[in-house]
Design a protein around this motif. Structure first.
Motif, PDB file in Angstrom:
ATOM      1  N   PHE A  52     -34.952  -7.324 -40.292  1.00 22.47           N
ATOM      2  CA  PHE A  52     -34.733  -7.488 -38.859  1.00 22.47           C
ATOM      3  C   PHE A  52     -33.266  -7.308 -38.511  1.00 22.47           C
ATOM      4  CE2 PHE A  52     -33.721 -10.059 -35.137  1.00 22.47           C
ATOM      5  CZ  PHE A  52     -34.581  -9.479 -34.230  1.00 22.47           C
ATOM      6  N   LYS A  53     -33.025  -6.499 -37.471  1.00 28.20           N
ATOM      7  CA  LYS A  53     -31.655  -6.179 -37.113  1.00 28.20           C
ATOM      8  C   LYS A  53     -31.185  -7.110 -36.008  1.00 28.20           C
ATOM      9  CE  LYS A  53     -33.086  -1.831 -36.696  1.00 28.20           C
ATOM     10  NZ  LYS A  53     -33.177  -0.365 -36.645  1.00 28.20           N
ATOM     11  N   ALA A  77     -19.490   6.175 -37.210  1.00 29.54           N
ATOM     12  CA  ALA A  77     -20.936   6.331 -37.078  1.00 29.54           C
ATOM     13  C   ALA A  77     -21.456   5.676 -35.811  1.00 29.54           C
ATOM     14  CB  ALA A  77     -21.629   5.736 -38.292  1.00 29.54           C
ATOM     15  N   CYS A  78     -20.731   4.704 -35.308  1.00 31.81           N
ATOM     16  CA  CYS A  78     -21.268   3.935 -34.186  1.00 31.81           C
ATOM     17  C   CYS A  78     -21.305   4.771 -32.917  1.00 31.81           C
ATOM     18  CB  CYS A  78     -20.421   2.689 -33.952  1.00 31.81           C
ATOM     19  SG  CYS A  78     -21.127   1.679 -32.657  1.00 31.81           S
ATOM     20  N   PRO A  79     -22.453   4.844 -32.271  1.00 30.21           N
ATOM     21  CA  PRO A  79     -22.552   5.690 -31.091  1.00 30.21           C
ATOM     22  C   PRO A  79     -21.836   5.136 -29.865  1.00 30.21           C
ATOM     23  CG  PRO A  79     -24.694   4.770 -31.652  1.00 30.21           C
ATOM     24  CD  PRO A  79     -23.739   4.240 -32.633  1.00 30.21           C
ATOM     25  N   ASN A  80     -21.614   3.848 -29.804  1.00 31.33           N
ATOM     26  CA  ASN A  80     -21.031   3.342 -28.571  1.00 31.33           C
ATOM     27  C   ASN A  80     -19.838   2.426 -28.796  1.00 31.33           C
ATOM     28  OD1 ASN A  80     -22.955   1.847 -29.712  1.00 31.33           O
ATOM     29  ND2 ASN A  80     -24.041   1.337 -27.861  1.00 31.33           N
ATOM     30  N   LEU A 109     -21.968  -4.750 -27.082  1.00 25.92           N
ATOM     31  CA  LEU A 109     -22.194  -3.310 -26.986  1.00 25.92           C
ATOM     32  C   LEU A 109     -23.191  -2.822 -28.014  1.00 25.92           C
ATOM     33  CD1 LEU A 109     -18.631  -1.839 -26.523  1.00 25.92           C
ATOM     34  CD2 LEU A 109     -20.400  -2.031 -24.831  1.00 25.92           C
ATOM     35  N   THR A 111     -26.319  -1.890 -30.173  1.00 22.85           N
ATOM     36  CA  THR A 111     -27.728  -1.627 -29.906  1.00 22.85           C
ATOM     37  C   THR A 111     -28.580  -1.776 -31.156  1.00 22.85           C
ATOM     38  OG1 THR A 111     -27.353   0.699 -30.293  1.00 22.85           O
ATOM     39  CG2 THR A 111     -27.256  -0.048 -28.030  1.00 22.85           C
ATOM     40  N   CYS A 113     -28.683  -0.190 -33.943  1.00 25.23           N
ATOM     41  CA  CYS A 113     -29.282   1.069 -34.357  1.00 25.23           C
ATOM     42  C   CYS A 113     -29.184   1.274 -35.861  1.00 25.23           C
ATOM     43  CB  CYS A 113     -28.639   2.234 -33.636  1.00 25.23           C
ATOM     44  SG  CYS A 113     -26.928   2.488 -34.058  1.00 25.23           S
ATOM     45  N   ASN A 114     -28.439   0.431 -36.548  1.00 20.78           N
ATOM     46  CA  ASN A 114     -28.395   0.460 -38.008  1.00 20.78           C
ATOM     47  C   ASN A 114     -27.567   1.620 -38.570  1.00 20.78           C
ATOM     48  OD1 ASN A 114     -29.121  -1.142 -40.136  1.00 20.78           O
ATOM     49  ND2 ASN A 114     -30.889   0.097 -40.700  1.00 20.78           N
ATOM     50  N   LEU A 115     -26.908   2.405 -37.718  1.00 28.78           N
ATOM     51  CA  LEU A 115     -26.204   3.584 -38.225  1.00 28.78           C
ATOM     52  C   LEU A 115     -24.962   3.200 -39.025  1.00 28.78           C
ATOM     53  CD1 LEU A 115     -26.492   6.072 -35.246  1.00 28.78           C
ATOM     54  CD2 LEU A 115     -27.609   6.211 -37.440  1.00 28.78           C
ATOM     55  N   GLU A 118     -25.994   2.231 -42.518  1.00 26.77           N
ATOM     56  CA  GLU A 118     -26.324   3.428 -43.279  1.00 26.77           C
ATOM     57  C   GLU A 118     -25.061   4.176 -43.702  1.00 26.77           C
ATOM     58  OE1 GLU A 118     -29.655   4.921 -43.887  1.00 26.77           O
ATOM     59  OE2 GLU A 118     -29.997   2.768 -43.688  1.00 26.77           O
TER      60      GLU A 118
ATOM     61  N   ILE B 150     -17.945   4.248 -22.023  1.00 25.86           N
ATOM     62  CA  ILE B 150     -17.561   4.450 -23.413  1.00 25.86           C
ATOM     63  C   ILE B 150     -16.652   5.651 -23.513  1.00 25.86           C
ATOM     64  CG2 ILE B 150     -18.408   4.753 -25.733  1.00 25.86           C
ATOM     65  CD1 ILE B 150     -21.188   3.998 -24.300  1.00 25.86           C
TER      66      ILE B 150
ATOM     67  N   LEU C  72     -22.282  12.512 -27.971  1.00 29.88           N
ATOM     68  CA  LEU C  72     -22.668  11.828 -29.213  1.00 29.88           C
ATOM     69  C   LEU C  72     -23.013  12.868 -30.269  1.00 29.88           C
ATOM     70  CD1 LEU C  72     -24.983   9.058 -27.757  1.00 29.88           C
ATOM     71  CD2 LEU C  72     -22.677   8.788 -28.571  1.00 29.88           C
ATOM     72  N   GLN C  76     -26.139  10.323 -33.883  1.00 28.60           N
ATOM     73  CA  GLN C  76     -26.026   9.181 -32.978  1.00 28.60           C
ATOM     74  C   GLN C  76     -26.955   9.275 -31.781  1.00 28.60           C
ATOM     75  OE1 GLN C  76     -21.889   9.478 -32.192  1.00 28.60           O
ATOM     76  NE2 GLN C  76     -21.317   8.023 -33.774  1.00 28.60           N
ATOM     77  N   ARG C  83     -34.564   4.539 -25.760  1.00 24.28           N
ATOM     78  CA  ARG C  83     -34.503   3.857 -24.468  1.00 24.28           C
ATOM     79  C   ARG C  83     -35.108   4.676 -23.346  1.00 24.28           C
ATOM     80  NH1 ARG C  83     -31.664   1.989 -28.697  1.00 24.28           N
ATOM     81  NH2 ARG C  83     -31.044  -0.153 -28.384  1.00 24.28           N
ATOM     82  N   GLY C 164     -37.218  -3.053 -38.642  1.00 20.47           N
ATOM     83  CA  GLY C 164     -36.227  -4.051 -38.272  1.00 20.47           C
ATOM     84  C   GLY C 164     -36.107  -4.296 -36.791  1.00 20.47           C
ATOM     85  N   ASN C 170     -35.140   3.194 -33.740  1.00 21.36           N
ATOM     86  CA  ASN C 170     -34.182   4.122 -34.340  1.00 21.36           C
ATOM     87  C   ASN C 170     -34.456   4.248 -35.836  1.00 21.36           C
ATOM     88  OD1 ASN C 170     -32.056   5.905 -34.288  1.00 21.36           O
ATOM     89  ND2 ASN C 170     -30.581   4.350 -34.886  1.00 21.36           N
TER      90      ASN C 170
END
Lengths: 157, 152, 383, 358, 116
Positions: A52-53, A77-80, A109, A111, A113-115, A118, B150, C72, C76, C83, C164, C170
């Motif tokens: 669980f994230k 890696a983080c998109p935001n 901020l 989300t 996303c687990n990136l 990874e 952002i 992105l 990403q 969403r 998760g 995602n």
């Protein structure tokens, strides 16, 4: 409309309604089918799956050491823009070595996303199974993941 | 119809169209002034019968805009991509909402996001953006959002 | 970091400045209305109870995902698409991942393909379950909503265990899936199938067979096959009108061509036909899951790809079948690490555009039934 | 044996012994008024929690379970919440009508209590046209709904009120006709006599199939008359947000809410009186032991038991069925319920004349 | 208690509602803002007038109801004596219903019972 069809219609309607009522009565009398979870009361027994994230955390061992090398892969890696890695250079054995000063994490901020996890080459960060994130002050959501005074684990490059 | 047959047929029917290689589907370029007649041909010609417009969009190439129409036929199951080059400063093209009804909403979307003016559109008003939004077209490449959250 | 934007939507509508005939009035349904399930705003012209015109006003939650994606990277941007149509997040992610793979020209491992299809079908069932409950609630029956959630929660639990997250997973990434399935996955899915089979007759008892419900649905919002194609209605909305538009059958992707399942078609074109398509589609999804659940091949779940993905110059389009219809992902690449332009052809947008056409001349109560069976998810429309 | 009538008689005796006739009457009136208000408040609290529990259990939920033991005080908490809410009047509304409407609703609901026999010899006013009185007064309810809907200056409210106007007046016919079916058998409109005529068995059983048909039609019609789902078109929350009381808030809304529940109670009480023998215990033929055992249960319990059973049935409807559409609703009345109840009335008349009932 | 109970009931109803509303008035301090008094229409300012002439559909039922309800009032005294009057009552009511039913059929044929 013939009288026969009329009566058949009425009978069919009553029967179809009766089936629905039978079903609701079944649930009315069978309380063991209830699926409600008593949330704040069952906190102790609540088990979240290990994947669980919830939020990003950085595990430290008992010597207050972590595995983060400050490579900034997670930040990229983080998109935001959730993660900001602030690095410094330590002098170890006369050599300049890159290490993290702070790993700033903006939970507000994120989300999940687990990136970042990874992307991390040294498994320094992972997702925690927490979910009760609400606070009254937005600033509390900006977290610094490394403990004060922590340093990098031996052998992690 | 296979892509080769389709290509031959289109060459025969639409001599003005130029083909473009690449992609799994046939791509053709059409002058924007020819678009309406071409569209009616593509829709009503019985051997083509492109009755399903499954995607309508616009691309901002910084120098010009391109309208992209993805067409499909529910009868023959062949697909076609049509492109029309538009002038970036005064983009105008004929509406096809009377041929494919779905175009009405998609064209309204393109109208507000790219500023393309669709001629003879029955109801060309803002669909997504709030009223009083003027001039700025969010999906143009030069659009800068003043409240962009952002910065990467 | 945050700045509130002041958006005053729907303050004045030029076409409605003048009111038509006596006895006609204009009513706003939404953005805060129990039947719109989100922030859809419909301006309805009424004469008594009869609808003269429906005009959707969108944009209350428009996030301009297409613009966001331009900044992105190819890894990403996929998370944003969860969403869009949040009820079929897996399928959206799947479409985007497939489109990137098409550009990269990578094959994904067979195990990942099977997992992807399994997840898609589970998502489809979960989405239809929610739709079923919500639609029954729109028509005034509250109880089915909770019954539907029992099954849906089971699926969500399975998702949570493997991916998760419960809603915006995602999980599908370019090259495969992010993680291998949870060891309990197969067992839990089989349990779910058992539960579903045990409970599926209740759907018939509570809603489908109910005479009130049938009268509310039959001959309501009739959409002919020609109009369905012309309006671009896909998914259960199109198939309810007899248009064969299941992308899984017509343009099979992943392993769908090897699977046995039927494309569900109804010819009525009314709300009841659309309803029945979804109900029968759930059974087909169960059928697909049953075929695959015991036959997940061993092996890798993720093809090794470069750390920074770069798509060659060109245009890539993928079509997948989401729970609502055909989702098209159109990537225009200039050869960089970011997409030059992305267009999502969302099914909800086209399905919404038909609302005015089918709603004219019917009652307010019918509008609710139509909106229910079009299965509108507003973030999907507003993107 | 303990009963309401003994208590009321004792009070009356004690009062007449200590005061003169006028004061006795005044004090009795005050006591009656207090009792009625108490009953009203209690009914509101009980029915709300009952509805929430019934709905929860049917929907595989637990329902309210935090306030008080098993959540039984939840409706009390709701009342307090509604009390501290502002009961506002919208700007464009017709202020007098808007504020008057909840009062009308309450007065109607209250007036309906008069001829209901809560227990043996425990009745406010046993007038000789009791049933007619209830049918007559209950149709005033529609006026309060129309007032509320019209005065709100809100389109949803207006549509809701208009719907409920068409609906309530239509369903009154079949409700009246199904009551008449039993009146033909009893030959009296007086509540006490109707109950007395069921000493040897309830009309639902004595009247064979026509009585059962009349009962079913009665239940359907009163569900519609009280604007309960599946006939809650006046509120129809998925279409008209909240229908005629969209603009009402705080206590004014609570009064409508209360009036609706009390109306449900009253029509169910009327149904229990006419079809299920009011406070009459269940007697089966000549099973003397069984009958004596039944007699031992207080009459008030019998009445409330039957009434609450009928209320449960109406709640059961609400949580099982989807809502009808306005034209289907009226079709149901004019094409099905009305003709059936007319034919049924003829059957009952035939039965009464031939003496086929017990 | 007789007819006096009606007065008690009316006073009780007014007192109950009045007190309840008054309590809520005293308990809280009302706040005002510009949007608060606007009619609720899903958060959008209402367009056009609300108090307009409505479709005739709603009133038609009221008219039909009026006719039928008057008949129903006739039936109440009949029902009370039906059992004792015997066959005469049945014949009478059959004739009465026949005429009523003809009227009903006429209304049905004219489309008055169809929602517009």
């Amino acid at each position: 409309m013939s009288v026969g069809k009329y009566i058949k219609d009425v009978w069919g309607a009553v029967r179809s309604l009766g089936r629905g009522m039978k079903r609701t009565l079944y649930y009315f009398t069978h309380h063991k089918e209830i699926i409600t979870q008593q949330y704040p009361d069952n906190r102790e027994t609540l088990n979240l799956p290990e994947r669980f994230k919830g939020e990003v955390v950085m595990p430290h061992d008992e010597k207050n050491e972590h595995r983060c090398t400050g490579c900034q892969a997670c930040e990229l890696a983080c998109p935001n823009g959730t993660i900001k890695v602030v690095t410094r250079f330590d002098m170890i054995d006369g050599k300049k070595k890159k290490a993290i000063d702070k790993l700033v994490y903006h939970l507000e901020l994120c989300t999940m996303c687990n990136l970042c996890i990874e992307a991390c080459p040294s498994d320094a960060i992972k997702m925690a199974q927490t979910f009760e994130h609400s606070v009254f002050d937005r600033n509390k959501l900006t977290k610094i993941l490394n403990n004060p005074g922590s340093k990098i684990m031996d052998g992690v490059e | 119809m296979t892509n080769e047959e389709l290509k031959a047929k289109i060459t025969e029917l639409l001599p003005a169209a130029t083909f473009e290689e690449g992609g799994e589907w046939i791509n053709i370029n059409i002058e924007s002034k020819d678009w309406l007649s071409a569209a009616e041909l593509l829709r009503h010609e019985s051997s083509l019968f492109f009755n399903y417009l499954f995607c309508l969009t616009c691309i901002d190439w910084k120098t010009h805009l391109t309208m992209v129409y993805h067409l499909s036929s529910t009868q023959y199951r062949h697909n076609l991509v049509v492109r029309c080059k538009l002038d970036r400063n005064k983009p105008e093209i004929e509406s096809v909402s009377h041929i494919w009804r779905t175009a009405e909403f998609h064209e309204r979307e393109v109208y507000e996001l790219f500023g393309v003016n669709f001629l003879n559109h029955p109801d060309l008003r803002l669909l997504i953006l709030p009223d009083g939004w003027e001039g700025k077209n969010p999906l143009r490449k030069d659009f800068e959002d003043p409240v962009n959250m952002i910065k990467l | 970091m945050y700045r509130e934007t002041q958006i005053i939507a729907g303050s004045s509508h030029p076409s409605f400045a003048e009111v038509g005939q006596p006895g006609e009035f204009i009513i706003n349904v939404g953005p805060q209305h129990p039947a719109t399930h989100g922030v859809l705003h419909l301006v309805i012209t009424l004469s008594g109870e009869t609808i003269k015109k429906v005009e959707p006003h969108l944009g209350y939650i428009h996030r301009s995902i297409e613009k966001m994606c331009e900044s992105l990277s190819y890894r990403q941007f996929i998370y944003v698409t969860s969403r869009m149509d949040y009820l079929s997040a897996h399928i959206n992610n799947h479409a985007c991942a497939m489109c990137v793979e098409k550009g990269l020209q990578v094959e994904i491992p067979p195990r990942a393909q099977v997992i992807r299809v399994l997840m898609d079908e589970l998502t489809r069932i979960a989405s239809h379950e929610l739709w079923w409950g919500a639609m029954a609630m729109d028509l005034g029956a509250f109880t089915p909503f909770f019954h539907a959630f029992r099954e849906r929660e089971t699926i969500n639990d399975i998702m949570e265990e493997t991916c998760g997250a419960r809603l915006t997973m995602n999980y599908m990434v370019p090259g495969g899936v992010m993680q291998d399935i949870h060891p309990d996955f197969q067992k839990r899915v089989k349990e779910f199938i058992q539960l579903y089979k045990r409970k599926v007759h209740e759907y018939d008892e509570m809603v489908t067979g109910n005479i009130i419900f049938q009268n509310r649905m039959k001959n309501v919002g009739v959409l002919s096959a020609e109009d369905a194609i012309s309006y671009g209605c896909t998914g259960p909305t199109g198939r309810g009108s007899g248009v064969s538009c299941d992308i899984r059958k017509l343009y099979p992707y992943e392993i769908y061509s090897t699977l046995e399942f039927d494309e569900v078609l109804e010819t009525g074109g009314d709300s009841f036909a659309r309803y029945m398509v979804r109900i029968r589609e759930m059974n087909q999804s169960i059928r697909i899951i049953e075929q695959l659940i015991d036959n997940i091949p061993e092996g890798e779940v993720l093809t090794k790809t470069k750390a920074v993905l770069k798509l060659p110059k060109g245009e890539f389009y993928t079509r997948v079948e989401t729970a609502r219809g055909e989702l098209g992902v159109y990537i225009v690449s200039e050869g960089g690490t970011n997409p030059f332009r992305i267009k999502f052809r969302s099914p909800g947008f086209s399905n919404l555009s038909v609302l005015d056409h089918i709603a004219r001349g019917s009652k307010i109560g019918d509008l609710v039934a139509m909106m229910g069976t079009l299965d509108l998810v507003i973030p999907d429309i507003d993107r | 044996m303990w009963s309401f009538s003994n208590i009321s008689d004792n009070i009356h005796d004690w009062l007449s012994a200590n005061f003169n006739a006028t004061w006795t009457l005044i004090i009795e009136m005050v006591i009656a008024g207090t009792l009625v208000i108490g009953l009203f408040a209690m009914l509101g609290l009980i029915l709300v929690i009952m509805e929430r529990k019934v709905s929860a259990w049917m929907q595989i939920r637990l329902g309210p379970n935090r306030v008080g033991p098993k959540g039984m005080l939840q409706s009390m908490a709701d009342t307090i919440k509604l009390m501290v809410k502002e009961g506002m009047t919208p700007n464009g509304a017709d202020k007098i009508m808007f504020n008057l409407a909840p009062f009308v609703a309450m007065i109607v609901a209250m007036l309906l209590l008069a001829p209901i026999a809560f227990a043996e010899n425990f009745q406010l006013w046993d007038l000789n046209i009791g049933v007619l009185y209830i049918t007559a007064v209950s149709s005033i309810m529609v006026i309060s709904i129309l007032m509320a809907g019209w005065a709100s200056n809100n389109k949803y409210s207006l549509l809701g009120a208009m719907r409920s106007g068409a609906q309530i007046v239509s369903y009154e016919l079949s409700a009246g006709l199904s009551i008449l079916a039993i009146i033909v058998l009893t030959g009296s409109l007086q509540v006490s006599e109707i109950i007395e005529s069921q000493r040897n068995g309830w009309w639902l059983f004595k009247g064979h199939i026509p009585a059962i048909i009349a009962f079913v039609i009665f239940i359907i019609a009163v569900t519609a008359e009280t604007n309960r789902a599946p006939f809650d078109l006046a509120e129809a929350e998925s279409e008209l947000t909240a229908g005629f009381h969209t603009e009402y808030s705080g206590m004014k809304f609570a009064l409508f809410f209360l009036a609706e529940y009390v109306n449900v109670f009253i029509v169910c009480g009327l149904g229990a009186t006419i079809f299920l023998g009011g406070w009459m215990p269940l007697h089966i033929g000549n099973w003397t032991g069984f009958n004596n055992a039944m007699d031992y249960i207080p009459s008030s319990l019998w009445f409330f038991g039957k009434t609450f059973f009928l209320i449960f049935v109406i709640m059961w409807f609400r949580w099982s069925f989807p809502r009808l559409r306005i034209d289907q609703l009226l079709n149901l009345e004019w094409k099905y319920l009305l003709p059936i109840s007319m034919v049924n009335l003829l059957l009952v008349t035939l039965m009464a004349i031939m003496g086929w009932h017990f | 208690m007789g007819a006096a109970s009606l007065i008690v009931l009316i006073i009780a109803a007014i007192a109950f509602s009045g007190i309840a509303i008054l309590i809520s008035k005293f308990v809280l301090k009302p706040t005002t803002n510009k949007q608060k008094g606007e009619p609720y229409e899903c958060g959008i300012p209402t367009q056009g007038k609300t108090w307009i002439q409505l479709n005739v559909g709603y009133y038609l039922f009221a008219l039909i109801f009026l006719i039928f309800d008057v008949e129903l009032v006739f039936l109440y005294p009949w029902a009370v004596v039906a059992k004792s009057a015997g066959w005469i009552a049945l014949i009478e009511i059959v004739i009465f219903f026949f005429i009523l039913f003809m009227g009903f059929l006429y209304a049905h044929k004219k489309g008055a019972l169809k929602w517009m």
